[in-house]
Scaffold this motif. Structure first.
Motif, PDB file in Angstrom:
ATOM      1  N   ALA A   1       0.876  -1.166   0.000  1.00  8.59           N
ATOM      2  CA  ALA A   1       0.000   0.000   0.000  1.00  8.59           C
ATOM      3  C   ALA A   1       0.909   1.211   0.000  1.00  8.59           C
ATOM      4  O   ALA A   1       1.922   1.235   0.693  1.00  8.59           O
ATOM      5  N   TYR A   2       0.568   2.201  -0.796  1.00  8.41           N
ATOM      6  CA  TYR A   2       1.405   3.393  -0.845  1.00  8.41           C
ATOM      7  C   TYR A   2       0.562   4.626  -1.095  1.00  8.41           C
ATOM      8  O   TYR A   2      -0.555   4.562  -1.592  1.00  8.41           O
ATOM      9  N   GLN A   3       1.132   5.757  -0.709  1.00  8.35           N
ATOM     10  CA  GLN A   3       0.467   7.052  -0.874  1.00  8.35           C
ATOM     11  C   GLN A   3       0.778   7.564  -2.268  1.00  8.35           C
ATOM     12  O   GLN A   3       1.914   7.599  -2.699  1.00  8.35           O
ATOM     13  N   LEU A   4      -0.263   7.991  -2.977  1.00  5.54           N
ATOM     14  CA  LEU A   4      -0.113   8.551  -4.311  1.00  5.54           C
ATOM     15  C   LEU A   4      -0.884   9.863  -4.337  1.00  5.54           C
ATOM     16  O   LEU A   4      -2.085   9.882  -4.605  1.00  5.54           O
ATOM     17  N   GLY A   5      -0.186  10.946  -3.989  1.00  6.91           N
ATOM     18  CA  GLY A   5      -0.869  12.236  -3.887  1.00  6.91           C
ATOM     19  C   GLY A   5      -1.823  12.225  -2.708  1.00  6.91           C
ATOM     20  O   GLY A   5      -1.440  11.957  -1.578  1.00  6.91           O
TER      21      GLY A   5
ATOM     22  N   VAL B   1      -4.683   6.665  -1.611  1.00  8.52           N
ATOM     23  CA  VAL B   1      -3.945   5.476  -1.166  1.00  8.52           C
ATOM     24  C   VAL B   1      -4.231   4.370  -2.169  1.00  8.52           C
ATOM     25  O   VAL B   1      -5.382   4.109  -2.511  1.00  8.52           O
ATOM     26  N   ARG B   2      -3.175   3.751  -2.658  1.00  8.85           N
ATOM     27  CA  ARG B   2      -3.325   2.675  -3.636  1.00  8.85           C
ATOM     28  C   ARG B   2      -2.899   1.365  -2.993  1.00  8.85           C
ATOM     29  O   ARG B   2      -1.838   1.260  -2.395  1.00  8.85           O
ATOM     30  N   ILE B   3      -3.741   0.335  -3.157  1.00  9.49           N
ATOM     31  CA  ILE B   3      -3.510  -0.978  -2.571  1.00  9.49           C
ATOM     32  C   ILE B   3      -3.192  -1.967  -3.702  1.00  9.49           C
ATOM     33  O   ILE B   3      -3.909  -2.033  -4.692  1.00  9.49           O
ATOM     34  N   ILE B   4      -2.117  -2.738  -3.508  1.00  8.85           N
ATOM     35  CA  ILE B   4      -1.627  -3.667  -4.528  1.00  8.85           C
ATOM     36  C   ILE B   4      -1.785  -5.107  -4.017  1.00  8.85           C
ATOM     37  O   ILE B   4      -1.478  -5.423  -2.876  1.00  8.85           O
TER      38      ILE B   4
ATOM     39  N   GLN C   1      -8.281   4.665  -2.736  1.00 11.20           N
ATOM     40  CA  GLN C   1      -9.186   5.493  -1.946  1.00 11.20           C
ATOM     41  C   GLN C   1      -8.513   6.804  -1.602  1.00 11.20           C
ATOM     42  O   GLN C   1      -7.299   6.861  -1.433  1.00 11.20           O
ATOM     43  N   LYS C   2      -9.343   7.844  -1.500  1.00 10.32           N
ATOM     44  CA  LYS C   2      -8.826   9.146  -1.098  1.00 10.32           C
ATOM     45  C   LYS C   2      -8.565   9.126   0.399  1.00 10.32           C
ATOM     46  O   LYS C   2      -9.368   8.613   1.177  1.00 10.32           O
ATOM     47  N   GLY C   3      -7.429   9.640   0.815  1.00  9.08           N
ATOM     48  CA  GLY C   3      -7.071   9.696   2.224  1.00  9.08           C
ATOM     49  C   GLY C   3      -5.570   9.615   2.410  1.00  9.08           C
ATOM     50  O   GLY C   3      -4.801   9.694   1.453  1.00  9.08           O
ATOM     51  N   LYS C   4      -5.174   9.464   3.658  1.00 13.46           N
ATOM     52  CA  LYS C   4      -3.754   9.386   4.023  1.00 13.46           C
ATOM     53  C   LYS C   4      -3.470   7.996   4.583  1.00 13.46           C
ATOM     54  O   LYS C   4      -4.159   7.521   5.481  1.00 13.46           O
ATOM     55  N   LEU C   5      -2.466   7.340   4.036  1.00 19.77           N
ATOM     56  CA  LEU C   5      -2.080   6.003   4.487  1.00 19.77           C
ATOM     57  C   LEU C   5      -1.382   6.103   5.842  1.00 19.77           C
ATOM     58  O   LEU C   5      -0.415   6.818   5.994  1.00 19.77           O
ATOM     59  N   LEU C   6      -1.921   5.366   6.818  1.00 19.28           N
ATOM     60  CA  LEU C   6      -1.284   5.314   8.125  1.00 19.28           C
ATOM     61  C   LEU C   6      -0.524   4.017   8.341  1.00 19.28           C
ATOM     62  O   LEU C   6       0.441   3.980   9.092  1.00 19.28           O
ATOM     63  N   GLY C   7      -0.960   2.943   7.703  1.00 14.16           N
ATOM     64  CA  GLY C   7      -0.271   1.672   7.849  1.00 14.16           C
ATOM     65  C   GLY C   7      -1.046   0.562   7.184  1.00 14.16           C
ATOM     66  O   GLY C   7      -2.205   0.728   6.810  1.00 14.16           O
TER      67      GLY C   7
END
Length: 138
Positions: free
Chosen positions: A5-9, A12-15, A25-31
């Motif tokens: 999972a990584y932040q893209l702008g 958050v993009r999940i692989i 999803q729109k938001g900030k990745l915490l973990g």
């Protein structure tokens, strides 16, 4: 299963383990772990599974020290310490201005003034220790 999972702008993009994008999803990745991902949206924390389904939500507040309050309290302690020091200096001036040496006054040391000096030193040590624990003094 999640591989990454990584932040893209602002998203958050999940692989997946195969390298495919599972969801964004729109938001900030915490973990994230292999099972869930935590995404911050505003002041809400969303725990999502590998398909993007929300498993739970929680109220989220970042734990940061309140710099304004701790700075104000430190300033208060410093001003109080300065007042204490001014009183101590005046008492020392009175003590030394008597014209007699410390041992020549018949053994009548003013233990109250000496105690005030030790109290003042202890106060400054306590202030420094408290400030360092609060992260104010580096």
């Amino acid at each position: 299963m999640l591989r990454a999972a990584y932040q893209l702008g602002n998203h958050v993009r999940i692989i997946s383990p195969e390298g495919q994008v599972l969801f964004t999803q729109k938001g900030k990745l915490l973990g994230y772990s292999s099972e869930v991902v935590s995404i911050l949206k505003g002041n809400a924390l969303y725990i999502c599974d590998h398909q993007g389904n929300t498993l739970s939500t929680h109220h989220y507040t970042e734990s940061q020290p309140a710099k304004a309050n701790s700075s104000k309290s430190l300033l208060f302690y410093l001003l109080f310490g300065c007042l204490t020091k001014m009183g101590d200096v005046y008492r020392l001036y009175q003590f030394l201005g008597r014209g007699t040496s410390i041992g020549a006054d018949g053994g009548d040391l003013n233990w109250k003034n000496i105690g005030i000096w030790f109290l003042s030193i202890s106060f400054w040590i306590a202030c420094f220790f408290a400030a360092s624990k609060m992260g104010i003094v580096g």
